[in-house]
Structure formats: C-alpha cells, structure tokens
Design a protein around this motif. Structure first.
Motif, PDB file in Angstrom:
ATOM      1  N   ALA A  94      43.971  17.550  18.383  1.00 25.87           N
ATOM      2  CA  ALA A  94      43.494  17.500  19.765  1.00 25.87           C
ATOM      3  C   ALA A  94      42.204  18.303  19.888  1.00 25.87           C
ATOM      4  N   THR A  95      41.480  18.064  20.982  1.00 31.71           N
ATOM      5  CA  THR A  95      40.265  18.829  21.270  1.00 31.71           C
ATOM      6  C   THR A  95      40.676  20.076  22.031  1.00 31.71           C
ATOM      7  N   ILE A  96      40.454  21.234  21.427  1.00 34.24           N
ATOM      8  CA  ILE A  96      40.932  22.503  21.979  1.00 34.24           C
ATOM      9  C   ILE A  96      39.752  23.420  22.290  1.00 34.24           C
ATOM     10  N   MET A  97      39.846  24.094  23.398  1.00 32.44           N
ATOM     11  CA  MET A  97      38.834  25.060  23.822  1.00 32.44           C
ATOM     12  C   MET A  97      39.510  26.400  24.095  1.00 32.44           C
ATOM     13  N   SER A  98      38.911  27.483  23.607  1.00 31.63           N
ATOM     14  CA  SER A  98      39.426  28.818  23.920  1.00 31.63           C
ATOM     15  C   SER A  98      38.653  29.381  25.109  1.00 31.63           C
ATOM     16  N   ALA A  99      39.376  29.909  26.081  1.00 28.88           N
ATOM     17  CA  ALA A  99      38.766  30.510  27.279  1.00 28.88           C
ATOM     18  C   ALA A  99      39.328  31.919  27.436  1.00 28.88           C
ATOM     19  N   THR A 100      38.432  32.882  27.662  1.00 26.71           N
ATOM     20  CA  THR A 100      38.831  34.277  27.799  1.00 26.71           C
ATOM     21  C   THR A 100      38.400  34.809  29.160  1.00 26.71           C
ATOM     22  N   GLY A 150      34.419  28.891  25.374  1.00 24.06           N
ATOM     23  CA  GLY A 150      33.918  28.554  24.049  1.00 24.06           C
ATOM     24  C   GLY A 150      33.802  27.056  23.851  1.00 24.06           C
ATOM     25  N   ALA A 151      33.505  26.665  22.622  1.00 29.00           N
ATOM     26  CA  ALA A 151      33.297  25.250  22.295  1.00 29.00           C
ATOM     27  C   ALA A 151      34.627  24.520  22.158  1.00 29.00           C
ATOM     28  N   GLY A 152      34.634  23.263  22.550  1.00 29.54           N
ATOM     29  CA  GLY A 152      35.778  22.401  22.272  1.00 29.54           C
ATOM     30  C   GLY A 152      35.677  21.873  20.857  1.00 29.54           C
ATOM     31  N   GLU A 153      36.775  21.939  20.107  1.00 23.32           N
ATOM     32  CA  GLU A 153      36.758  21.487  18.715  1.00 23.32           C
ATOM     33  C   GLU A 153      38.097  20.863  18.363  1.00 23.32           C
ATOM     34  N   LYS A 154      38.060  19.996  17.374  1.00 23.85           N
ATOM     35  CA  LYS A 154      39.289  19.360  16.917  1.00 23.85           C
ATOM     36  C   LYS A 154      40.126  20.380  16.136  1.00 23.85           C
ATOM     37  N   ARG A 155      41.406  20.529  16.569  1.00 27.84           N
ATOM     38  CA  ARG A 155      42.311  21.455  15.891  1.00 27.84           C
ATOM     39  C   ARG A 155      43.692  20.806  15.794  1.00 27.84           C
ATOM     40  N   PRO A 156      44.484  21.256  14.824  1.00 26.39           N
ATOM     41  CA  PRO A 156      45.900  20.823  14.805  1.00 26.39           C
ATOM     42  C   PRO A 156      46.577  21.299  16.091  1.00 26.39           C
ATOM     43  N   TRP A 157      47.433  20.435  16.664  1.00 22.89           N
ATOM     44  CA  TRP A 157      48.018  20.760  17.962  1.00 22.89           C
ATOM     45  C   TRP A 157      49.401  20.138  18.078  1.00 22.89           C
ATOM     46  N   VAL A 158      50.315  20.891  18.621  1.00 22.52           N
ATOM     47  CA  VAL A 158      51.664  20.364  18.854  1.00 22.52           C
ATOM     48  C   VAL A 158      51.643  19.562  20.151  1.00 22.52           C
ATOM     49  N   SER A 197      28.739  17.346  33.663  1.00 29.19           N
ATOM     50  CA  SER A 197      28.947  18.015  32.381  1.00 29.19           C
ATOM     51  C   SER A 197      30.358  18.585  32.358  1.00 29.19           C
ATOM     52  N   VAL A 198      30.816  18.952  31.172  1.00 34.38           N
ATOM     53  CA  VAL A 198      32.119  19.613  31.075  1.00 34.38           C
ATOM     54  C   VAL A 198      32.101  20.904  31.886  1.00 34.38           C
ATOM     55  N   ASN A 199      30.974  21.616  31.857  1.00 31.14           N
ATOM     56  CA  ASN A 199      30.873  22.888  32.573  1.00 31.14           C
ATOM     57  C   ASN A 199      31.032  22.704  34.080  1.00 31.14           C
ATOM     58  N   ASP A 200      30.523  21.595  34.631  1.00 33.81           N
ATOM     59  CA  ASP A 200      30.682  21.329  36.066  1.00 33.81           C
ATOM     60  C   ASP A 200      32.171  21.261  36.436  1.00 33.81           C
ATOM     61  N   LEU A 201      32.937  20.594  35.592  1.00 40.54           N
ATOM     62  CA  LEU A 201      34.373  20.481  35.855  1.00 40.54           C
ATOM     63  C   LEU A 201      35.079  21.817  35.663  1.00 40.54           C
ATOM     64  N   LEU A 202      34.607  22.632  34.709  1.00 46.32           N
ATOM     65  CA  LEU A 202      35.220  23.938  34.495  1.00 46.32           C
ATOM     66  C   LEU A 202      34.919  24.882  35.659  1.00 46.32           C
ATOM     67  N   VAL A 203      33.736  24.775  36.246  1.00 42.76           N
ATOM     68  CA  VAL A 203      33.422  25.570  37.445  1.00 42.76           C
ATOM     69  C   VAL A 203      34.390  25.222  38.574  1.00 42.76           C
ATOM     70  N   LYS A 204      34.620  23.924  38.745  1.00 42.23           N
ATOM     71  CA  LYS A 204      35.579  23.489  39.774  1.00 42.23           C
ATOM     72  C   LYS A 204      36.982  24.003  39.456  1.00 42.23           C
ATOM     73  N   VAL A 219      43.083  25.754  25.495  1.00 43.99           N
ATOM     74  CA  VAL A 219      43.220  24.673  26.476  1.00 43.99           C
ATOM     75  C   VAL A 219      42.900  23.341  25.802  1.00 43.99           C
ATOM     76  N   GLN A 220      43.765  22.351  26.013  1.00 39.24           N
ATOM     77  CA  GLN A 220      43.505  21.007  25.487  1.00 39.24           C
ATOM     78  C   GLN A 220      42.551  20.280  26.430  1.00 39.24           C
ATOM     79  N   LEU A 221      41.466  19.752  25.885  1.00 42.46           N
ATOM     80  CA  LEU A 221      40.397  19.166  26.701  1.00 42.46           C
ATOM     81  C   LEU A 221      40.428  17.642  26.791  1.00 42.46           C
ATOM     82  N   ASP A 222      41.274  16.978  26.012  1.00 48.87           N
ATOM     83  CA  ASP A 222      41.168  15.521  25.900  1.00 48.87           C
ATOM     84  C   ASP A 222      41.272  14.810  27.249  1.00 48.87           C
TER      85      ASP A 222
END
Length: 443
Positions: A405-411, A388-396, A272-279, A248-251
């Motif tokens: 872009a800032t990318i987060m993996s969610a499972t 997981g953590a948001g981190e800078k990764r190559p992104w199309v 926090s970012v987590n508050d928005l993810l709960v929503k 997921v792109q977080l920017d």
C-alpha cells in the motif's frame, strides 16, 4: 512647513525594518497614493505610500539601511510653494566638505555604523589628565559608569579597538572582565523563559564568531532570516515539545484526488495531496478541539475555527501563509487560496494579516522524498503537523492479508503545556481516519 515622513508600522508587531529601496529622490514631486519606498519587514517586502503632497526635500535614511525603528524620520516633504533646497542627509556616505559642520548623530547611530561620536561629545571621549587614553564611545562610557565597570580592562570590538555598547552591556556590575553567563534553570519558575532567550542572544551577539580560513561567501542576514532564527530559538527553548507519529494509508485519498481533479478540470482547479491534508488537519482540529488551542502564561485559548498556516519555502526563508476557516471551506477553494498565497509569499508580497495568526500549522516535505521529520512549533500555536512522502510499503490489509500500500508517516508536534499526550494521540487518530476514509472531507 516641512512634513516629516516616518518609518511606518506595517504590521501590529513591527518594531523596526529595512529601508530596502527608495522609489523617489530629493526634488521629486509626490502626491497622496504615490509609492515612496519598499520596506522589508520581518516577513515580507511592502510598499510605502505617500499620504501628503509636496516635494521631497531630503532623504534622511539611505536605502539598504537595516534596523530602522518605527517612528524614525526617514525623509521630509516640503509643501507646495515652499523651498525644497534642503540637502539629502543620507544619500551619500562621503564625509562633509572641508570646513563644513558634521551632521549630528545619536550615540546608537554612531556605534551601529562604526562612526565617531558627535562633535559636541568629543570632550567626554577624552581621557582624564595623567590617565592612559581609552577608546570608548560615549554610550559605552555611560553604561560602564552605571555598572561600575573599569573600561581599561576591556578589549573593544569596535573600529580600531574602540569599546562600544555591546562590549559592556553583558558585564556584571563592578567587574570589567567577567561577562554574565546565563544559567538556564531546570526547575519550574514563573517567567515565560523569554528572559533566558534574550540573555543568550545578548551574550552570543557580543562575541563575534571565529570564521575558519576556508574560501567562503558571506551573505548578510535578511530580516526574514533573523526572525526565523529568533522564533525557532525561542520555540525550542521555551516550548516543551511532544512528538506523536502515525502511519497513514494514502490509496483511498489518491483515488479520490484523481476523481476530483477530473471533475474540476473544466474550472481550472487542480488539487494537490497537500490541499487535502490541510482540509484533513482542519477537520481533525474541530473533532478534537482540545488540540486547537494556544498557551499563554495565565490562559488557555481554545479556538472555535481552524485557521491552518501552510509552510512555504521562499528564497528569503520559510513563511507560513494562512488558510482561514479551512474547516468549512471546500477543498477546491483551499487549493486556489494556497496556490495564490504561496505565489505572493515567494514574491514577498503577503499582507501581515495573511501570515500572522493561525491556530495550527502543517509542513509537508514529502516532495523532497523525506520519509519522516519532527517540525518545530510556530509559537504561539499549540501544534504543527509534519508530513512525509507517500511510498509503497508492505501493509496488512483490512482482511488480514499482507499486501502493498501507499503509506505516509505524519508526525504531530504538540506544546505539552497546553496539550496532553492523550489528546494529541486522539488528534492523530482523527487525522489518520479522515485521510484513510476521505469522503468525510467532502461532507
């Protein structure tokens, strides 16, 4: 007339607890509403209030005692004007004075504390004439007799090699040597699987673990840790997990969070970012209601709102306070509730209704730099989201160019008995869409 104070049921599922601390002693005068003791349940430490007035006549269960069953008499109160000279039963573990009659105890209490049986049971513990003496508790003898087990062929795990209940409970009838080894079936069967979990736990409990001769520290398991172990074992052995991961792109979410925090600063609210993810998870469950479900042996329960359990790490272990109706609450309210609930969770002060229930869970380990993980479902819920953590990764980028872009993996972990893979995939896509276009969370 003396009033018995019994171990209370502080939650609908509580069967036993630990009497963590007495706040009164024998001879103290108490009135209704006074705090008598602190009791540790499977999730929190709670205060126990007096209902009646009078004088504490005796304390029957010492503080620090584990496994006190609900309904057990833990103390007595003498009413006003009545003598309170009764001696405390369990404040001291010293043996009775010479010539005094020992306090009667049940077989289970005797075994749990490694004590000999009641005086009136000595005859049953003595061997028959002409036979070799076998050290065994009366309860173990009775179970052995019911199973047809020969005690002389057993090795006792109790004090001084005494045979206790755990030594005979897992044995087959007519066999004093071979314990039953549970066979977990690979094919379908009607039961829920709890019988296998119970059998495995029973056998494991009857075999002490060999501790290596390495310098170490031993810490007694708390009720919280015991409950975590039991529930996670049950979840992994009885719930067929399926795992689905999205990046997921977080920017856009991070930019929106910054704007909202600037606007909410005057109200003392910080998201926090987590508050928005709960929503986002709550909103996703409402978009894909097939995932907002609970499996039972004969029913599939579909919930009409999203109550999100948020995993919080505490000194005693993991606990999941609940944000109820998270699908309809503003993110500012969600943030305030999570902060308050997490604080009381770490203090062990949550009420049962604040951590029991929930329709789905979220666990965020991004603050520890964890990139991706698979979470264990919290039964009887149907799914849990691991973030997981948001981190800078190559992104199309949307225009087809390659960028950063800032990318987060969610499972998502889903109960495959209740949720099909396609439905789980639809939920993960809905979650991804809401996070990448977060204005939808405010609509």
């Amino acid at each position: 007339m003396a009033i018995e104070i019994k171990m209370p049921a502080l939650s609908p599922t509580m069967e036993e607890g630990t009497l963590a601390k007495w706040l009164v002693k024998a001879g103290d005068t108490v009135k209704s509403g006074d705090i008598l003791a602190e009791i540790e349940t499977d999730k929190a430490t709670m205060e126990f209030e007096a209902v009646d007035e009078g004088v504490i006549a005796s304390i029957a269960v010492a503080e620090g005692t584990d496994g006190v069953k609900v309904g057990t008499v833990i103390a007595t109160i003498s009413e006003e004007g009545e003598s309170a000279a009764l001696a405390p039963k369990a404040e001291a573990a010293a043996p009775p004075a010479q010539g005094a009659e020992p306090v009667a105890r049940s077989e289970e209490q005797a075994e749990d504390h490694g004590l000999p049986p009641n005086p009136g049971e000595k005859a049953s513990a003595m061997p028959d004439a002409g036979r070799e003496r076998v050290k065994a508790s009366p309860l173990a003898r009775r179970i052995a007799a019911q199973k047809g087990v020969e005690l002389s062929s057993l090795s006792g795990s109790g004090p001084n090699g005494r045979i206790v209940r755990a030594d005979v409970e897992g044995l087959q009838s007519g066999d004093g040597r071979a314990p039953i080894t549970p066979q977990l079936e690979t094919g379908p069967r009607p039961s829920s699987g709890k019988e296998e979990v119970a059998n495995v736990a029973s056998v494991a409990a009857s075999k002490p673990v060999a501790i290596p001769e390495i310098p170490h520290a031993a810490t007694k398991l708390s009720n919280v840790r015991k409950t975590i172990a039991r529930r996670l074992t049950e979840a992994k052995q009885t719930v067929p997990h399926i795992y689905l991961t999205v990046d997921v792109q977080l920017d856009a979410l991070l930019a929106l969070r910054a704007e909202l925090n600037d606007a909410l600063e005057a109200r003392g609210v910080k998201l926090s970012v987590n508050d928005l993810l709960v929503k986002a998870l709550a909103a996703s469950l409402m978009q894909v209601p097939k995932c907002n479900v609970m499996f039972t042996p004969d029913q599939l329960i579909a919930f009409k709102r999203a109550d999100i359990s948020v995993a919080v790490s505490t000194p005693a272990g993991l606990i999941t306070p609940i944000v109820s109706e998270a699908d309809t609450k503003p993110v500012s309210v969600i943030a305030t509730e999570i902060k308050e609930l997490a604080g009381r969770a770490r203090e062990g002060k949550l009420k049962p209704e604040e951590y029991q229930g929930g329709t789905a869970s979220i666990s965020n380990m991004g603050m520890y730099g964890i990139k991706q993980f698979d979470a264990v479902i919290n039964p009887p819920q149907g799914m849990i989201l691991a973030v997981g953590a948001g981190e800078k990764r190559p992104w199309v980028m949307p225009d087809g160019t390659l960028g950063v872009a800032t990318i987060m993996s969610a499972t998502g972990s889903f109960d495959h008995r209740a949720i099909d893979g396609a439905d789980g995939a639809e939920l993960m896509q809905a979650f991804k869409g809401l996070v990448e276009k977060p204005l939808g969370l405010l609509a």
